[in-house]
Design an enzyme around this catalytic site. Structure first.
Site, mmCIF file in Angstrom:
data_model
loop_
_atom_site.group_PDB
_atom_site.id
_atom_site.type_symbol
_atom_site.label_atom_id
_atom_site.label_comp_id
_atom_site.label_asym_id
_atom_site.label_seq_id
_atom_site.Cartn_x
_atom_site.Cartn_y
_atom_site.Cartn_z
ATOM 1 N N CYS A 186 23.598 8.323 38.003
ATOM 2 C CA CYS A 186 24.431 8.967 36.977
ATOM 3 C C CYS A 186 23.955 8.613 35.577
ATOM 4 C CB CYS A 186 25.902 8.585 37.151
ATOM 5 S SG CYS A 186 26.629 9.352 38.607
ATOM 6 N N HIS A 246 32.695 10.216 34.703
ATOM 7 C CA HIS A 246 32.839 9.656 36.049
ATOM 8 C C HIS A 246 34.273 9.876 36.540
ATOM 9 C CE1 HIS A 246 29.130 6.923 36.175
ATOM 10 N NE2 HIS A 246 29.166 7.498 37.364
ATOM 11 N N GLU A 281 32.026 8.985 29.621
ATOM 12 C CA GLU A 281 31.090 7.895 29.312
ATOM 13 C C GLU A 281 30.640 7.974 27.861
ATOM 14 O OE1 GLU A 281 30.370 5.464 31.235
ATOM 15 O OE2 GLU A 281 31.033 6.173 33.206
HETATM 16 N N1 PCA Z 1 27.726 8.732 41.312
HETATM 17 C C1 PCA Z 1 26.538 7.887 41.247
HETATM 18 C C2 PCA Z 1 25.389 8.816 41.463
HETATM 19 C C3 PCA Z 1 25.975 10.078 42.004
HETATM 20 C C4 PCA Z 1 27.416 9.958 41.764
HETATM 21 O O1 PCA Z 1 28.262 10.849 41.963
HETATM 22 C C5 PCA Z 1 26.473 7.033 39.989
HETATM 23 O O2 PCA Z 1 27.541 6.682 39.450
HETATM 24 O O3 PCA Z 1 25.382 6.707 39.546
#
Ligand code: PCA
Length: 206
Positions: free
Chosen positions: A141, A165, A78
């Protein structure tokens, strides 16, 4: 060198989170850097508390949180976190903030100070799909990524921080039709490649 890797617990009805599962499959060391692995709850505040505590205790040179982004086709470092909570579903404690500022004295947004493009390239060079993401969403996240970068700005300016992610693991999409996934081992190898790129850059700057 110390690298803190924080991976989320399951949420949204899933029984596992590929982020934490993959982190557990990583070695203890990468390029001589020691990995500290922690599982974090899907609660913005509690997850951040746990990470902040580790940052104060261990003073890692690099902090990377990792979460599941179901529906994505590859591993996605990200670029940016926003100072906003706007949850589409409640977190694991039942909280669902809407249009809420995360830290009133924080910037509107923070960029990751990890070498995100090197990380994408390193994952691809290792043979796995990856792309740079320009939105970590507005759920837990994003909250955690924003919080890490907030603490770096305020207290740990020499530390690298960011977020990755990952897609669903293959075993999560068996009952879902037309949903992208990767094997857990591949997700782990992709994360390892990204962490390696972050360590290499950090070593150059020391
Ligand atoms: N993904 C979520 C929160 C926890 C996770 O593993 C997100 O993308 O916000």
């Amino acid at each position: 060198m110390k690298v803190l890797l924080a991976g989320f617990e399951p949420f949204g009805g899933e029984t596992m989170n590929p982020a934490w599962e993959a982190i557990q499959r990583l070695p203890k060391e990468i390029l001589g850097a020691q990995l500290f692995k922690i599982q974090i709850p899907v609660s913005g505040q509690r997850a951040l508390e746990k990470i902040y505590q580790m940052m104060k205790e261990e003073h890692p040179e690099i902090v990377i949180a990792i979460g599941q982004a179901g529906g994505r086709y590859g591993v996605t470092p990200e670029r940016v976190a926003l100072n906003i909570d706007d949850y589409g579903i409640p977190d694991n404690e039942g909280n669902q903030p809407v249009d809420a500022t995360i830290f009133a004295d924080g910037a509107p947004a923070y960029f990751s100070n990890l070498p995100v493009k090197d990380m994408v390239q390193a994952i691809r060079d290792a043979g796995y799909p990856a792309s740079l993401s320009n939105s970590a969403g507005t759920y837990v996240c994003n909250h955690v990524m924003f919080g890490i970068l907030y603490y770096l700005e305020k207290e740990f300016p020499d530390t690298g921080g960011g977020f990755i992610h990952v897609p669903y693991a293959a075993c999560q999409v068996v009952q879902k039709s037309n949903t992208p996934s990767m094997s857990l081992l591949d997700i782990a190898s992709a994360i390892e490649a990204a962490v390696r790129a972050a360590i290499l850059q950090k070593k150059k700057s020391l």
